[in-house]
Design a protein around this motif. Structure first.
Motif, PDB file in Angstrom:
ATOM      1  N   TYR A 137       2.076  -2.553  23.143  1.00  0.00           N
ATOM      2  CA  TYR A 137       2.780  -2.306  21.884  1.00  0.00           C
ATOM      3  C   TYR A 137       3.750  -3.465  21.691  1.00  0.00           C
ATOM      4  O   TYR A 137       4.886  -3.422  22.146  1.00  0.00           O
ATOM      5  CB  TYR A 137       3.497  -0.955  21.942  1.00  0.00           C
ATOM      6  CG  TYR A 137       4.435  -0.654  20.782  1.00  0.00           C
ATOM      7  CD1 TYR A 137       4.169  -1.118  19.490  1.00  0.00           C
ATOM      8  CD2 TYR A 137       5.579   0.098  20.978  1.00  0.00           C
ATOM      9  CE1 TYR A 137       5.026  -0.837  18.444  1.00  0.00           C
ATOM     10  CE2 TYR A 137       6.444   0.394  19.934  1.00  0.00           C
ATOM     11  CZ  TYR A 137       6.163  -0.080  18.672  1.00  0.00           C
ATOM     12  OH  TYR A 137       7.019   0.207  17.635  1.00  0.00           O
ATOM     13  N   THR A 138       3.260  -4.530  21.052  1.00  0.00           N
ATOM     14  CA  THR A 138       4.067  -5.733  20.922  1.00  0.00           C
ATOM     15  C   THR A 138       4.572  -5.968  19.502  1.00  0.00           C
ATOM     16  O   THR A 138       5.580  -6.633  19.319  1.00  0.00           O
ATOM     17  CB  THR A 138       3.280  -6.974  21.370  1.00  0.00           C
ATOM     18  OG1 THR A 138       2.113  -7.117  20.561  1.00  0.00           O
ATOM     19  CG2 THR A 138       2.854  -6.849  22.836  1.00  0.00           C
ATOM     20  N   VAL A 139       3.878  -5.459  18.484  1.00  0.00           N
ATOM     21  CA  VAL A 139       4.322  -5.653  17.100  1.00  0.00           C
ATOM     22  C   VAL A 139       5.166  -4.450  16.692  1.00  0.00           C
ATOM     23  O   VAL A 139       4.669  -3.350  16.544  1.00  0.00           O
ATOM     24  CB  VAL A 139       3.130  -5.849  16.140  1.00  0.00           C
ATOM     25  CG1 VAL A 139       3.603  -5.863  14.690  1.00  0.00           C
ATOM     26  CG2 VAL A 139       2.418  -7.152  16.457  1.00  0.00           C
ATOM     27  N   ARG A 140       6.475  -4.699  16.567  1.00  0.00           N
ATOM     28  CA  ARG A 140       7.430  -3.643  16.260  1.00  0.00           C
ATOM     29  C   ARG A 140       7.675  -3.567  14.745  1.00  0.00           C
ATOM     30  O   ARG A 140       7.344  -4.495  14.003  1.00  0.00           O
ATOM     31  CB  ARG A 140       8.768  -3.931  16.953  1.00  0.00           C
ATOM     32  CG  ARG A 140       8.678  -3.976  18.484  1.00  0.00           C
ATOM     33  CD  ARG A 140       8.105  -2.700  19.025  1.00  0.00           C
ATOM     34  NE  ARG A 140       8.881  -2.062  20.045  1.00  0.00           N
ATOM     35  CZ  ARG A 140       8.541  -2.017  21.332  1.00  0.00           C
ATOM     36  NH1 ARG A 140       7.465  -2.615  21.769  1.00  0.00           N
ATOM     37  NH2 ARG A 140       9.292  -1.351  22.183  1.00  0.00           N
ATOM     38  N   PRO A 141       8.296  -2.483  14.282  1.00  0.00           N
ATOM     39  CA  PRO A 141       8.581  -2.363  12.845  1.00  0.00           C
ATOM     40  C   PRO A 141       9.333  -3.575  12.279  1.00  0.00           C
ATOM     41  O   PRO A 141       9.035  -4.028  11.174  1.00  0.00           O
ATOM     42  CB  PRO A 141       9.420  -1.088  12.761  1.00  0.00           C
ATOM     43  CG  PRO A 141       8.939  -0.265  13.912  1.00  0.00           C
ATOM     44  CD  PRO A 141       8.647  -1.251  15.014  1.00  0.00           C
ATOM     45  N   ALA A 142      10.295  -4.115  13.027  1.00  0.00           N
ATOM     46  CA  ALA A 142      11.062  -5.271  12.533  1.00  0.00           C
ATOM     47  C   ALA A 142      10.144  -6.466  12.268  1.00  0.00           C
ATOM     48  O   ALA A 142      10.350  -7.218  11.310  1.00  0.00           O
ATOM     49  CB  ALA A 142      12.152  -5.655  13.537  1.00  0.00           C
ATOM     50  N   ASP A 143       9.117  -6.650  13.126  1.00  0.00           N
ATOM     51  CA  ASP A 143       8.164  -7.747  12.932  1.00  0.00           C
ATOM     52  C   ASP A 143       7.409  -7.567  11.625  1.00  0.00           C
ATOM     53  O   ASP A 143       7.165  -8.523  10.890  1.00  0.00           O
ATOM     54  CB  ASP A 143       7.159  -7.806  14.094  1.00  0.00           C
ATOM     55  CG  ASP A 143       7.832  -7.936  15.456  1.00  0.00           C
ATOM     56  OD1 ASP A 143       8.825  -8.679  15.563  1.00  0.00           O
ATOM     57  OD2 ASP A 143       7.379  -7.272  16.407  1.00  0.00           O
ATOM     58  N   VAL A 144       6.999  -6.335  11.363  1.00  0.00           N
ATOM     59  CA  VAL A 144       6.221  -6.044  10.154  1.00  0.00           C
ATOM     60  C   VAL A 144       7.105  -6.189   8.914  1.00  0.00           C
ATOM     61  O   VAL A 144       6.681  -6.741   7.893  1.00  0.00           O
ATOM     62  CB  VAL A 144       5.591  -4.639  10.225  1.00  0.00           C
ATOM     63  CG1 VAL A 144       4.795  -4.337   8.964  1.00  0.00           C
ATOM     64  CG2 VAL A 144       4.690  -4.531  11.456  1.00  0.00           C
ATOM     65  N   LEU A 145       8.360  -5.741   9.006  1.00  0.00           N
ATOM     66  CA  LEU A 145       9.284  -5.897   7.877  1.00  0.00           C
ATOM     67  C   LEU A 145       9.491  -7.378   7.559  1.00  0.00           C
ATOM     68  O   LEU A 145       9.587  -7.757   6.388  1.00  0.00           O
ATOM     69  CB  LEU A 145      10.615  -5.196   8.176  1.00  0.00           C
ATOM     70  CG  LEU A 145      10.544  -3.667   8.084  1.00  0.00           C
ATOM     71  CD1 LEU A 145      11.696  -3.031   8.839  1.00  0.00           C
ATOM     72  CD2 LEU A 145      10.522  -3.207   6.632  1.00  0.00           C
ATOM     73  N   ALA A 146       9.532  -8.217   8.590  1.00  0.00           N
ATOM     74  CA  ALA A 146       9.666  -9.668   8.369  1.00  0.00           C
ATOM     75  C   ALA A 146       8.448 -10.214   7.633  1.00  0.00           C
ATOM     76  O   ALA A 146       8.576 -11.068   6.742  1.00  0.00           O
ATOM     77  CB  ALA A 146       9.874 -10.388   9.704  1.00  0.00           C
ATOM     78  N   LYS A 147       7.258  -9.715   7.984  1.00  0.00           N
ATOM     79  CA  LYS A 147       6.024 -10.150   7.302  1.00  0.00           C
ATOM     80  C   LYS A 147       6.022  -9.704   5.844  1.00  0.00           C
ATOM     81  O   LYS A 147       5.579 -10.443   4.964  1.00  0.00           O
ATOM     82  CB  LYS A 147       4.777  -9.590   8.007  1.00  0.00           C
ATOM     83  CG  LYS A 147       4.558 -10.148   9.405  1.00  0.00           C
ATOM     84  CD  LYS A 147       4.190 -11.606   9.361  1.00  0.00           C
ATOM     85  CE  LYS A 147       3.977 -12.161  10.752  1.00  0.00           C
ATOM     86  NZ  LYS A 147       3.875 -13.628  10.728  1.00  0.00           N
ATOM     87  N   ILE A 148       6.528  -8.498   5.574  1.00  0.00           N
ATOM     88  CA  ILE A 148       6.603  -7.996   4.205  1.00  0.00           C
ATOM     89  C   ILE A 148       7.524  -8.888   3.372  1.00  0.00           C
ATOM     90  O   ILE A 148       7.228  -9.219   2.228  1.00  0.00           O
ATOM     91  CB  ILE A 148       7.075  -6.524   4.168  1.00  0.00           C
ATOM     92  CG1 ILE A 148       6.046  -5.634   4.853  1.00  0.00           C
ATOM     93  CG2 ILE A 148       7.330  -6.063   2.732  1.00  0.00           C
ATOM     94  CD1 ILE A 148       6.546  -4.240   5.171  1.00  0.00           C
ATOM     95  N   ALA A 149       8.627  -9.312   3.991  1.00  0.00           N
ATOM     96  CA  ALA A 149       9.602 -10.156   3.296  1.00  0.00           C
ATOM     97  C   ALA A 149       8.973 -11.502   2.885  1.00  0.00           C
ATOM     98  O   ALA A 149       9.432 -12.127   1.926  1.00  0.00           O
ATOM     99  CB  ALA A 149      10.827 -10.391   4.169  1.00  0.00           C
ATOM    100  N   GLU A 150       7.925 -11.923   3.602  1.00  0.00           N
ATOM    101  CA  GLU A 150       7.249 -13.199   3.297  1.00  0.00           C
ATOM    102  C   GLU A 150       6.265 -13.077   2.149  1.00  0.00           C
ATOM    103  O   GLU A 150       5.774 -14.090   1.641  1.00  0.00           O
ATOM    104  CB  GLU A 150       6.500 -13.708   4.536  1.00  0.00           C
ATOM    105  CG  GLU A 150       7.384 -14.101   5.693  1.00  0.00           C
ATOM    106  CD  GLU A 150       6.591 -14.350   6.973  1.00  0.00           C
ATOM    107  OE1 GLU A 150       5.347 -14.449   6.915  1.00  0.00           O
ATOM    108  OE2 GLU A 150       7.228 -14.459   8.044  1.00  0.00           O
ATOM    109  N   LEU A 151       5.906 -11.844   1.756  1.00  0.00           N
ATOM    110  CA  LEU A 151       4.898 -11.678   0.700  1.00  0.00           C
ATOM    111  C   LEU A 151       5.374 -12.237  -0.636  1.00  0.00           C
ATOM    112  O   LEU A 151       6.532 -12.170  -0.970  1.00  0.00           O
ATOM    113  CB  LEU A 151       4.539 -10.187   0.530  1.00  0.00           C
ATOM    114  CG  LEU A 151       3.781  -9.535   1.670  1.00  0.00           C
ATOM    115  CD1 LEU A 151       3.539  -8.069   1.360  1.00  0.00           C
ATOM    116  CD2 LEU A 151       2.445 -10.227   1.927  1.00  0.00           C
TER     117      LEU A 151
END
Length: 151
Positions: A137-151
């Protein structure tokens, strides 16, 4: 098999909320994070899904819906969500058809792997991460939120 940059495979699955959830119903309205995980009540999943659920306000602020997906039944999902306070919808992919569409089914074990897909409002996969092993379990919610911010 990578889905990056492609239209996300559509699906309709029953959820612990009592309604069926259709991926394409979010098109034009919300980003969607699909969190595939192996089993309700397992140790790593019981850390992962509550973490995503706990950041629901942050995802909502980013115009994003989080959906948990695995092969357990709606009944198991309801019990697990109640026990762990999980508020994100949990979808029952009991035949692993959706996991197969996303390339994350582990058919010989009858489970899906652990994976995260970020689908933008246009229905296109913008980020995907499939863990090497279901217990990782390496991809945490904060990582995904950072990716969303890049959209």
């Amino acid at each position: 098999m990578s889905l990056l940059g492609q239209a996300a495979p559509d699906f309709t699955l029953p959820s612990n909320t009592g309604q069926d959830v259709t991926l394409s119903s979010f098109k034009g309205k919300k980003n969607v994070v699909l969190v595939f995980y192996p089993l309700d009540f397992s140790p790593v999943c019981s850390m992962q899904l509550p973490e995503y659920s706990g950041r629901q306000d942050d995802f909502a602020d980013a115009d994003t819906v989080v959906l948990g997906v695995n092969r357990d039944s709606v009944h198991a999902h309801k019990a697990w969500a109640a026990e762990y306070g999980i508020e994100v919808p949990l979808l029952a992919d009991m035949k692993l058809d959706t996991a197969r569409q996303y390339g994350v089914a582990i058919d010989e074990r009858g489970i899906s792997g652990r994976a995260v897909f970020l689908i933008d409002k246009g229905g296109v996969v913008r980020f995907e991460h499939v863990e090497a092993k279901p217990g990782d379990y390496t991809v945490r919610p904060a990582d995904v939120l950072a990716k969303i911010a890049e959209l």
